[in-house]
Design an enzyme around this catalytic site. Sequence first.
Site: not given
Ligand code: ADP
Length: 327
Positions: A15, A29, A76, A106-107, A109, A130, A132, A134, A167, A176, A257, A259-260
């Site tokens: 995201g 840089r 993704r 995020g987590d 990635s 992210t 979030d 989180d 109201r 989420r 959206h 918010q993003r």
């Molecule tokens: P975010 O980083 O925002 O949490 P996602 O959860 O969609 O977003 O993860 C981003 C990308 O990271 C995924 O589309 C995928 O390519 C990769 N990814 C996520 N989890 C795994 C995993 N367990 N193994 C390999 N690649 C992963």
Amino acid sequence: MEKKVSKIGVMTSGGDSPGMNAAIRAVVRTGLYHGLEVYGIMRGYQGLIEDDIYKMESRSVANIIQRGGTILKTARSKEFMEYEGRKKAYDNLKKRGIDGLVIIGGDGSFRGAVKFSQEFDIPCVGIAGTIDKDILGTDFTIGFDTAVNTAVEAIDKVRDTMDAHDRIFIIEVMGRDAGYIALHSGIATGAENILIPERKTDINDIIASLKEKERRKKMVNLIVVAEGDDFGGANEVQKVLQENLPKAEIRVCILGHIQRGGSPSCIDRLIASRMGYHAVESLIEGRHNIFVGIQNNKMNYMPLENAVKNKGKVSDEWMKIVKILAS
Ligand code: ADP
């Protein structure tokens, strides 16, 4: 300072969040400052698999610190979830001699980076990007402050019309799995109720307090709900409240959206610059397969696999403050 890497790649993944560009700028840089070659990888892991990679110079990141989104784009990638995809990605890095990766995301990635670094000899460093907030191990994630400020600005505007018409308004914000945007924006706008995934929603309690307001003919009430609340989003809450308070005017507003996007706040630009700088320093100094966070205003380096969802960590103190200040 011992130099262990000479060519690094930087990508944004998952995201998008406002401030990612400021982080890219800092990585590029700082890398160039240390005499590294820096490569931009387009569309996250998908671009890595497709070899959509280009060499970046200082001017590649000129005039982007104030821009939302990400100049490297994000995606993704289903292919990266499979070993074959990750092998393709590795072969592309090897071919180009790239020997270190900075992943802004995020987590999810970070989970991808953990897999990748376990299977192949490419050191990875993560930067928490992210909206979030989180990710455990950092007080800040890039984009959160901007997203909350956007939500606050929008909720203030809704409050004006809510007040004018007596109201009840239910405003749904993003989140989420994490309720931080709801919690922070709700407190900052004086919401009477804040519904988040981390806490069980007591709808009967809300109904009872609204009935009491109805009795006193004071029907102004602001409810901020995170999209992933256990009871459901704003529409679910509205349905149940309306059934129980048939005469009340209950409106829903889903911020979505907006918010993003938008220009990152000063705080997001600052933390992105700081994290981007420290991510490259970490690669150079041999702190590998970690992500850079900030805790108590100090840099915090945590193993990538520790970056799990920060669910259930909302402090009791905040919840108490919400209750007392809304009474
Ligand atoms: P975010 O980083 O925002 O949490 P996602 O959860 O969609 O977003 O993860 C981003 C990308 O990271 C995924 O589309 C995928 O390519 C990769 N990814 C996520 N989890 C795994 C995993 N367990 N193994 C390999 N690649 C992963």
